[in-house]
Design a protein around this motif. Structure first.
Motif, PDB file in Angstrom:
ATOM      1  N   ILE A  30      76.210  64.214  67.246  1.00 31.12           N
ATOM      2  CA  ILE A  30      76.723  65.582  68.081  1.00 31.12           C
ATOM      3  C   ILE A  30      76.367  66.825  67.477  1.00 31.12           C
ATOM      4  O   ILE A  30      75.867  67.778  68.079  1.00 31.12           O
ATOM      5  CB  ILE A  30      78.111  65.311  68.709  1.00 31.12           C
ATOM      6  CG1 ILE A  30      78.138  64.353  69.567  1.00 31.12           C
ATOM      7  CG2 ILE A  30      78.718  66.654  69.266  1.00 31.12           C
ATOM      8  CD1 ILE A  30      79.652  63.724  69.821  1.00 31.12           C
ATOM      9  N   THR A  31      76.641  66.863  66.148  1.00 26.67           N
ATOM     10  CA  THR A  31      76.545  68.193  65.485  1.00 26.67           C
ATOM     11  C   THR A  31      75.080  68.299  65.284  1.00 26.67           C
ATOM     12  O   THR A  31      74.586  69.680  65.243  1.00 26.67           O
ATOM     13  CB  THR A  31      77.255  68.025  63.863  1.00 26.67           C
ATOM     14  OG1 THR A  31      78.614  67.742  64.119  1.00 26.67           O
ATOM     15  CG2 THR A  31      77.026  69.160  63.174  1.00 26.67           C
ATOM     16  N   THR A  58      72.685  67.890  67.317  1.00 26.90           N
ATOM     17  CA  THR A  58      71.835  67.909  68.642  1.00 26.90           C
ATOM     18  C   THR A  58      72.537  68.987  69.389  1.00 26.90           C
ATOM     19  O   THR A  58      71.981  69.513  70.281  1.00 26.90           O
ATOM     20  CB  THR A  58      72.009  66.510  69.450  1.00 26.90           C
ATOM     21  OG1 THR A  58      73.276  66.468  69.640  1.00 26.90           O
ATOM     22  CG2 THR A  58      71.224  65.450  68.920  1.00 26.90           C
ATOM     23  N   ASP A  59      73.913  69.625  68.794  1.00 23.21           N
ATOM     24  CA  ASP A  59      74.410  70.813  69.503  1.00 23.21           C
ATOM     25  C   ASP A  59      73.818  72.238  69.066  1.00 23.21           C
ATOM     26  O   ASP A  59      74.537  72.948  68.200  1.00 23.21           O
ATOM     27  CB  ASP A  59      75.962  70.496  69.107  1.00 23.21           C
ATOM     28  CG  ASP A  59      76.705  71.692  70.003  1.00 23.21           C
ATOM     29  OD1 ASP A  59      76.328  72.096  70.983  1.00 23.21           O
ATOM     30  OD2 ASP A  59      77.651  71.977  69.592  1.00 23.21           O
ATOM     31  N   LYS A  60      72.500  72.148  69.531  1.00 25.11           N
ATOM     32  CA  LYS A  60      71.574  73.400  69.100  1.00 25.11           C
ATOM     33  C   LYS A  60      70.748  73.598  70.103  1.00 25.11           C
ATOM     34  O   LYS A  60      70.201  72.650  70.968  1.00 25.11           O
ATOM     35  CB  LYS A  60      71.246  73.394  67.809  1.00 25.11           C
ATOM     36  CG  LYS A  60      70.540  72.482  67.220  1.00 25.11           C
ATOM     37  CD  LYS A  60      70.064  72.502  65.738  1.00 25.11           C
ATOM     38  CE  LYS A  60      69.388  70.905  65.297  1.00 25.11           C
ATOM     39  NZ  LYS A  60      69.477  70.808  63.836  1.00 25.11           N
ATOM     40  N   ASN A  94      85.910  63.416  75.736  1.00 20.11           N
ATOM     41  CA  ASN A  94      85.318  64.431  76.364  1.00 20.11           C
ATOM     42  C   ASN A  94      84.795  64.125  77.618  1.00 20.11           C
ATOM     43  O   ASN A  94      84.070  64.790  78.232  1.00 20.11           O
ATOM     44  CB  ASN A  94      84.145  64.756  75.209  1.00 20.11           C
ATOM     45  CG  ASN A  94      84.405  65.279  74.094  1.00 20.11           C
ATOM     46  OD1 ASN A  94      84.862  66.388  74.053  1.00 20.11           O
ATOM     47  ND2 ASN A  94      84.151  64.592  73.063  1.00 20.11           N
TER      48      ASN A  94
END
Length: 183
Positions: A12-13, A15-17, A46
């Motif tokens: 998640i970290t 791909t969160d861009k 979530n």
């Protein structure tokens, strides 16, 4: 060299861009399709209605304690409505009923507070009254939808049981006829 498998949180970290690595996106899609325990827990937290409840609790409260009370109330209401054993559609409707009820109570509290403060103009009083009325309408529609779906599911279950019973009787009857003809 063996590559280490990345955890869901790490993916998640990563791909969160704006332009994530396509390999990381592929891995996160795979984890969403076939989640491990970590991914299941994060997906549940979530899920859309969970996020709405958490966000609303933050907006409606001024302390962490009140947020926790909202979370407790949500859990209790879900338990009372048999949330855990419900299918996905019923769960979504239960969440909608609870969210509408929270919003209705919040708008009623706002109206009462404004009336208590005094000095409300006619237009302001009308606005707050309409807000309560609209939240009441949404709550009523959500309750009606939940009731209809539960009724339809109950009727469906009843007719399925009736059909199974009829098949058992027909099978027994056929076996009896076969037994008599075989003698």
């Amino acid at each position: 060299m063996a590559r280490r498998k990345k955890g869901f949180q790490e993916l998640i970290t990563l791909t969160d861009k704006e332009n994530p690595n396509p390999e990381h996106v592929k891995q996160i899609r795979e984890l969403v399709k076939n989640p491990d325990a970590e991914a299941k827990a994060l997906l549940a937290v979530n899920e859309a209605s969970e996020r709405v409840f958490r966000y609303s609790a933050k907006l409606w409260s001024n302390t962490k304690a009140v947020e926790e009370l909202y979370a407790f109330e949500l859990a209790e209401k879900r338990k009372e409505m048999d949330y855990t054993s419900a299918d996905r559609m019923v769960k979504m409707l239960i969440d909608q009923v609870i969210l509408c009820q929270f919003a209705l109570c919040r708008s009623q509290m706002t109206l009462v507070a404004k009336l208590h403060e005094g000095g409300l103009s006619f237009h302001a009083a009308t606005y707050y009254n309409r807000t309560v009325t609209e939240h009441q309408r949404r709550f009523n529609r959500a309750c009606l939808s939940l009731t209809k779906v539960r009724k339809l599911l109950a009727e469906s279950e009843y007719y399925q049981q009736k059909a199974r019973r009829a098949r058992r009787v027909a099978t027994k009857h056929s076996m009896d006829i076969y037994a008599r003809l075989s003698k």
